[in-house]
Design a protein around this motif. Structure first.
Motif, short mmCIF file in Angstrom:
data_model
loop_
_atom_site.label_atom_id
_atom_site.label_comp_id
_atom_site.label_asym_id
_atom_site.label_seq_id
_atom_site.Cartn_x
_atom_site.Cartn_y
_atom_site.Cartn_z
N ARG A 140 0.87 -1.18 0.00
CA ARG A 140 0.00 0.00 0.00
C ARG A 140 0.91 1.23 0.00
O ARG A 140 1.87 1.31 0.74
N TYR A 141 0.54 2.19 -0.82
CA TYR A 141 1.26 3.46 -0.88
C TYR A 141 1.10 4.18 0.45
O TYR A 141 0.01 4.24 1.01
N THR A 142 2.20 4.76 0.97
CA THR A 142 2.10 5.54 2.20
C THR A 142 2.45 7.00 1.97
O THR A 142 1.74 7.88 2.45
N GLU A 143 3.54 7.28 1.22
CA GLU A 143 3.94 8.67 0.99
C GLU A 143 5.05 8.73 -0.05
O GLU A 143 5.67 7.72 -0.36
N PRO A 144 5.31 9.95 -0.56
CA PRO A 144 6.46 10.09 -1.47
C PRO A 144 7.74 9.77 -0.72
O PRO A 144 7.84 9.98 0.50
N GLN A 150 7.26 5.56 -0.79
CA GLN A 150 7.31 4.70 0.39
C GLN A 150 6.03 3.87 0.39
O GLN A 150 4.94 4.41 0.17
N GLU A 151 6.17 2.60 0.64
CA GLU A 151 5.03 1.71 0.69
C GLU A 151 5.16 0.80 1.89
O GLU A 151 6.27 0.59 2.40
N GLU A 152 4.03 0.29 2.34
CA GLU A 152 4.05 -0.69 3.42
C GLU A 152 3.48 -2.00 2.89
O GLU A 152 2.67 -2.01 1.96
N VAL A 153 3.92 -3.07 3.49
CA VAL A 153 3.45 -4.39 3.10
C VAL A 153 2.00 -4.55 3.53
O VAL A 153 1.63 -4.15 4.64
N ARG A 154 1.18 -5.10 2.66
CA ARG A 154 -0.23 -5.33 3.01
C ARG A 154 -0.31 -6.35 4.13
O ARG A 154 0.32 -7.38 4.09
N ALA A 155 -1.13 -6.03 5.11
CA ALA A 155 -1.32 -6.94 6.25
C ALA A 155 -2.36 -8.00 5.93
O ALA A 155 -2.39 -9.06 6.54
N ASP A 156 -3.23 -7.71 4.97
CA ASP A 156 -4.27 -8.67 4.60
C ASP A 156 -3.71 -9.66 3.58
O ASP A 156 -3.02 -9.30 2.68
N GLY A 157 -4.00 -10.90 3.74
CA GLY A 157 -3.55 -11.88 2.77
C GLY A 157 -2.69 -12.96 3.38
O GLY A 157 -2.50 -13.03 4.60
#
Length: 172
Positions: free
Chosen positions: A88-92, A99-106
């Motif tokens: 998921r996109y978090t910020e430039p 910057q992205e974070e790993v999806r927690a769902d899945g």
């Protein structure tokens, strides 16, 4: 005890207070092993000679190209559609990066892939293996691609150096 039960037990013993997708990591390691074995088999089947000692120029070229391609895949805004199923996109992130974070769902595999594709250090091993295999299987094409990536990496550093010099010259 089934393999899944063993992995669950191992995960709970390894990191009882934090989710660590060990089964996803195991799948990623298996995939990397398959990639490496496939490159070795392809070299053998095609009769391509594997150099006893790679040329220093090739090591430098592939090293810089690995750096650039790893960052491009893990951080560049343009390649975000490749990472979107896992992140998921978090910020430039500055300098055309995000910057992205790993999806927690899945699943654990999805989580492990998310960690892999957002980490240029983690991707570097995969990229280096691919480029090194490319030097054996298609050396001219691989060197051409690596030259493009290396030139882009050098350009990036020059752009950053220019920006720093410009800011220093203009003062606070």
């Amino acid at each position: 005890m089934t393999l899944r039960d063993r992995i669950t037990h191992l995960r709970e013993a390894y990191a009882p207070h934090e989710h660590r997708p060990l089964d996803g990591y195991a799948v990623a390691m298996g995939a990397f092993g398959t990639l490496a074995a496939s490159l070795a088999v392809a070299a053998k089947v095609t009769g391509r000679p594997v150099p006893e000692r790679p040329a220093t120029a090739d090591v430098v070229l592939i090293s810089i190209a690995t750096h650039k391609l790893s960052r491009l895949l893990a951080k560049d805004a343009v390649t975000s559609p490749l990472r979107a199923p896992f992140t998921r996109y978090t910020e430039p992130g500055g300098s055309a990066e995000v910057q992205e974070e790993v999806r927690a769902d899945g699943s654990a595999v999805r989580h492990a892939i998310g960690e892999l594709v957002t980490c240029p250090f983690c991707l570097a091993m995969w990229v280096a293996a691919g480029l090194t295999g490319g030097l054996v299987l298609a050396p001219r094409l691989t060197r051409l691609a690596a030259v493009t990536l290396t030139a882009t990496a050098v350009s990036d550093f020059l752009q950053m150096g220019y920006s720093i010099a410009k800011e220093a010259a203009e003062g606070p």
